[in-house]
Design a protein around this motif. Structure first.
Motif, PDB file in Angstrom:
ATOM      1  N   PRO A 173       2.203  -4.785   2.640  1.00  0.00           N
ATOM      2  CA  PRO A 173       3.463  -5.606   2.358  1.00  0.00           C
ATOM      3  C   PRO A 173       2.956  -7.089   2.539  1.00  0.00           C
ATOM      4  CG  PRO A 173       3.527  -4.212   4.299  1.00  0.00           C
ATOM      5  CD  PRO A 173       2.380  -3.820   3.404  1.00  0.00           C
TER       6      PRO A 173
ATOM      7  N   GLN B 285       1.979  -4.691  -6.155  1.00  0.00           N
ATOM      8  CA  GLN B 285       1.570  -3.573  -5.159  1.00  0.00           C
ATOM      9  C   GLN B 285       2.376  -3.494  -3.777  1.00  0.00           C
ATOM     10  OE1 GLN B 285      -0.350  -3.367  -2.137  1.00  0.00           O
ATOM     11  NE2 GLN B 285      -0.215  -5.711  -1.975  1.00  0.00           N
ATOM     12  N   ALA B 286       2.647  -2.293  -3.370  1.00  0.00           N
ATOM     13  CA  ALA B 286       3.426  -2.309  -2.306  1.00  0.00           C
ATOM     14  C   ALA B 286       2.817  -1.550  -0.931  1.00  0.00           C
ATOM     15  CB  ALA B 286       4.810  -1.344  -2.640  1.00  0.00           C
TER      16      ALA B 286
ATOM     17  N   GLN C 128       1.436  -8.722  -0.346  1.00  0.00           N
ATOM     18  CA  GLN C 128       2.164  -8.770  -1.215  1.00  0.00           C
ATOM     19  C   GLN C 128       3.109  -9.957  -1.238  1.00  0.00           C
ATOM     20  OE1 GLN C 128       5.215  -5.380  -1.556  1.00  0.00           O
ATOM     21  NE2 GLN C 128       5.741  -5.848  -3.785  1.00  0.00           N
TER      22      GLN C 128
END
Length: 107
Positions: A62, A58-59, A65
């Protein structure tokens, strides 16, 4: 080195019900801490590993991630590392502001 009857009676007179109960509570607390530390340092399950994989793709968040990608590079993920990832995800989800998309004309 035999313990004489007088020494045994002197030791027995120092032991009270209160001290026995305190020792019992201390043993229970030590046992709970031992079991909790054992649970934190075991590897995660397959379902949790799949959740880490989803977070690494997933972005939206951040930092979460990148942390999930860092965990995936390790040979095994321990439970306390997984819990740190979930805490970071919850923190980032709570504090990140998402703004509505802008129209191209507004630029």
């Amino acid at each position: 080195m035999l313990i004489s009857k007088d020494q045994f009676l002197k030791f027995k007179s120092k032991i009270t019900l209160e001290s026995v109960l305190k020792m019992g509570i201390m043993l229970i607390v030590i046992f709970i801490l031992f079991v909790a530390s054992f649970a934190l340092f075991r590897p995660i399950s397959i379902e949790k590993y799949q959740h880490v994989s989803q977070l690494s793709l997933q972005a939206t968040y951040p930092h979460t991630q990148s942390f999930a990608q860092h965990l995936q590079a390790q040979p095994q993920i321990l439970m306390h590392e997984y819990l740190r990832l979930m805490r970071a995800y919850a923190y980032e989800a709570k504090h990140v502001k998402e703004y509505p998309a802008m129209a191209i004309e507004d630029e």
